[in-house]
Design a protein around this motif. Sequence first.
Motif, PDB file in Angstrom:
ATOM      1  N   GLU A 217       0.256  69.709  13.484  1.00 25.55           N
ATOM      2  CA  GLU A 217      -0.429  68.834  14.442  1.00 25.55           C
ATOM      3  C   GLU A 217      -1.561  68.106  13.733  1.00 25.55           C
ATOM      4  O   GLU A 217      -2.229  68.668  12.863  1.00 25.55           O
ATOM      5  CB  GLU A 217      -0.979  69.655  15.607  1.00 25.55           C
ATOM      6  CG  GLU A 217      -1.489  68.803  16.772  1.00 25.55           C
ATOM      7  CD  GLU A 217      -1.954  69.642  17.952  1.00 25.55           C
ATOM      8  OE1 GLU A 217      -2.152  69.069  19.039  1.00 25.55           O
ATOM      9  OE2 GLU A 217      -2.130  70.868  17.774  1.00 25.55           O
ATOM     10  N   LYS A 218      -1.784  66.845  14.105  1.00 25.37           N
ATOM     11  CA  LYS A 218      -2.786  66.016  13.431  1.00 25.37           C
ATOM     12  C   LYS A 218      -3.941  65.669  14.371  1.00 25.37           C
ATOM     13  O   LYS A 218      -3.763  65.572  15.584  1.00 25.37           O
ATOM     14  CB  LYS A 218      -2.158  64.722  12.895  1.00 25.37           C
ATOM     15  CG  LYS A 218      -1.183  64.931  11.752  1.00 25.37           C
ATOM     16  CD  LYS A 218      -0.711  63.609  11.181  1.00 25.37           C
ATOM     17  CE  LYS A 218       0.280  63.825  10.041  1.00 25.37           C
ATOM     18  NZ  LYS A 218      -0.361  64.501   8.894  1.00 25.37           N
ATOM     19  N   LEU A 219      -5.092  65.459  13.760  1.00 28.45           N
ATOM     20  CA  LEU A 219      -6.284  64.979  14.457  1.00 28.45           C
ATOM     21  C   LEU A 219      -6.845  63.817  13.658  1.00 28.45           C
ATOM     22  O   LEU A 219      -6.963  63.902  12.427  1.00 28.45           O
ATOM     23  CB  LEU A 219      -7.330  66.089  14.567  1.00 28.45           C
ATOM     24  CG  LEU A 219      -8.636  65.691  15.273  1.00 28.45           C
ATOM     25  CD1 LEU A 219      -8.398  65.602  16.781  1.00 28.45           C
ATOM     26  CD2 LEU A 219      -9.750  66.677  14.961  1.00 28.45           C
ATOM     27  N   ILE A 220      -7.178  62.714  14.336  1.00 29.87           N
ATOM     28  CA  ILE A 220      -7.702  61.519  13.662  1.00 29.87           C
ATOM     29  C   ILE A 220      -9.027  61.152  14.312  1.00 29.87           C
ATOM     30  O   ILE A 220      -9.100  60.882  15.519  1.00 29.87           O
ATOM     31  CB  ILE A 220      -6.719  60.343  13.755  1.00 29.87           C
ATOM     32  CG1 ILE A 220      -5.376  60.732  13.133  1.00 29.87           C
ATOM     33  CG2 ILE A 220      -7.283  59.113  13.054  1.00 29.87           C
ATOM     34  CD1 ILE A 220      -4.266  59.754  13.408  1.00 29.87           C
ATOM     35  N   ILE A 221     -10.098  61.129  13.504  1.00 26.28           N
ATOM     36  CA  ILE A 221     -11.436  60.765  13.973  1.00 26.28           C
ATOM     37  C   ILE A 221     -11.840  59.478  13.273  1.00 26.28           C
ATOM     38  O   ILE A 221     -12.009  59.449  12.046  1.00 26.28           O
ATOM     39  CB  ILE A 221     -12.457  61.876  13.690  1.00 26.28           C
ATOM     40  CG1 ILE A 221     -12.031  63.185  14.364  1.00 26.28           C
ATOM     41  CG2 ILE A 221     -13.843  61.458  14.166  1.00 26.28           C
ATOM     42  CD1 ILE A 221     -12.954  64.355  14.056  1.00 26.28           C
ATOM     43  N   ASP A 222     -11.987  58.396  14.025  1.00 25.36           N
ATOM     44  CA  ASP A 222     -12.384  57.095  13.498  1.00 25.36           C
ATOM     45  C   ASP A 222     -13.873  56.914  13.766  1.00 25.36           C
ATOM     46  O   ASP A 222     -14.291  56.734  14.916  1.00 25.36           O
ATOM     47  CB  ASP A 222     -11.575  55.982  14.172  1.00 25.36           C
ATOM     48  CG  ASP A 222     -11.783  54.617  13.521  1.00 25.36           C
ATOM     49  OD1 ASP A 222     -12.906  54.354  13.048  1.00 25.36           O
ATOM     50  OD2 ASP A 222     -10.836  53.814  13.501  1.00 25.36           O
ATOM     51  N   CYS A 223     -14.685  56.959  12.711  1.00 21.66           N
ATOM     52  CA  CYS A 223     -16.135  56.924  12.889  1.00 21.66           C
ATOM     53  C   CYS A 223     -16.654  55.528  13.253  1.00 21.66           C
ATOM     54  O   CYS A 223     -17.738  55.412  13.819  1.00 21.66           O
ATOM     55  CB  CYS A 223     -16.830  57.429  11.630  1.00 21.66           C
ATOM     56  SG  CYS A 223     -16.616  59.205  11.367  1.00 21.66           S
ATOM     57  N   VAL A 229      -8.410  61.161  18.451  1.00 27.20           N
ATOM     58  CA  VAL A 229      -7.073  61.271  19.032  1.00 27.20           C
ATOM     59  C   VAL A 229      -6.246  62.207  18.164  1.00 27.20           C
ATOM     60  O   VAL A 229      -6.561  62.451  16.990  1.00 27.20           O
ATOM     61  CB  VAL A 229      -6.372  59.897  19.139  1.00 27.20           C
ATOM     62  CG1 VAL A 229      -7.143  58.965  20.066  1.00 27.20           C
ATOM     63  CG2 VAL A 229      -6.188  59.266  17.762  1.00 27.20           C
ATOM     64  N   ASP A 230      -5.155  62.705  18.738  1.00 27.67           N
ATOM     65  CA  ASP A 230      -4.231  63.496  17.938  1.00 27.67           C
ATOM     66  C   ASP A 230      -3.141  62.587  17.380  1.00 27.67           C
ATOM     67  O   ASP A 230      -3.178  61.357  17.561  1.00 27.67           O
ATOM     68  CB  ASP A 230      -3.650  64.665  18.743  1.00 27.67           C
ATOM     69  CG  ASP A 230      -2.816  64.219  19.940  1.00 27.67           C
ATOM     70  OD1 ASP A 230      -2.381  63.045  19.975  1.00 27.67           O
ATOM     71  OD2 ASP A 230      -2.591  65.039  20.848  1.00 27.67           O
TER      72      ASP A 230
END
Length: 281
Positions: A217-223, A229-230
């Motif tokens: 499973e992935k997690l993406i954090i756009d600063c 979002v996953d």
Amino acid sequence: MTTLILESDFDDLNLNEVAETGYGIQAVAGATGLGLPPVTVQWLEGAGDGSRYRNKRVLGRDIDLPLDIVGRDRAHLRELIGRLARMMTGECTLALIEDDGSRWTTKVHRVGGGEYTLSGALDVQTTITLRAGDPYFTASAVTTQTVKGDAGTRSFLSDLVALPVAASQAIGTILLPNDGDVPAYPVWEVTGPGRDLHVVSANGEALRWNGTLAADEKLIIDCREATVVDGKGVNRYANLAPAPRFWVVPPGTSTARAELLDTTAASQISCSWRARRWMVI
């Protein structure tokens, strides 16, 4: 020598074409607006003499671009002018390609210029004024630092400087080289399994995500966008700890501390960003 290219969804214009082939649209000497962008500065006026600097905000930039348009014949000249006119109806990307192949871009809209005088020859000269809302030129190349879990010690190795931790914890220091002139916004991508992501900048700014990721499973954090979002695009912002700091990567080389619990060899953290510059020559 820097090559300029105008790009849109339906066309690309090489603004060095006359020098290369003898025909086309050529950016000529005299361009302005490619240096330091304008700023608005706030000062605090007190009862005493003078004033104190408070802060500043960098504004968008206006770029005046002189062009020489040269056709093989009158029909070709009209075609070139038509391509430029269609390009100017919407948003474009102004790309600057340096001698070493590095590419820097900014989004622009035409806000003026474009007048010319027909002289009966097969070329015309004009100047178009473009406005870039984002005052910085952004690198097309993405810098990525990736660290992976280790099944035996559950610590991040290779790209990390290991610190003594418990067997169920992954922690280390990651180098963040930013060759731009201004801070860059990182995008953190985490591949599970793991839980309780904690990334801390060199200045102690902390971004913590208290959720859990299953295997793959992935997690993406756009600063920059402040989004979490996953891998399926589902909003996971609610799992952030209170008062999150979407910190930036400063110019130069800095370090960050990364921590993830309950990792395996399949766990991975990637930090990616695009360098930004005030100006490109």
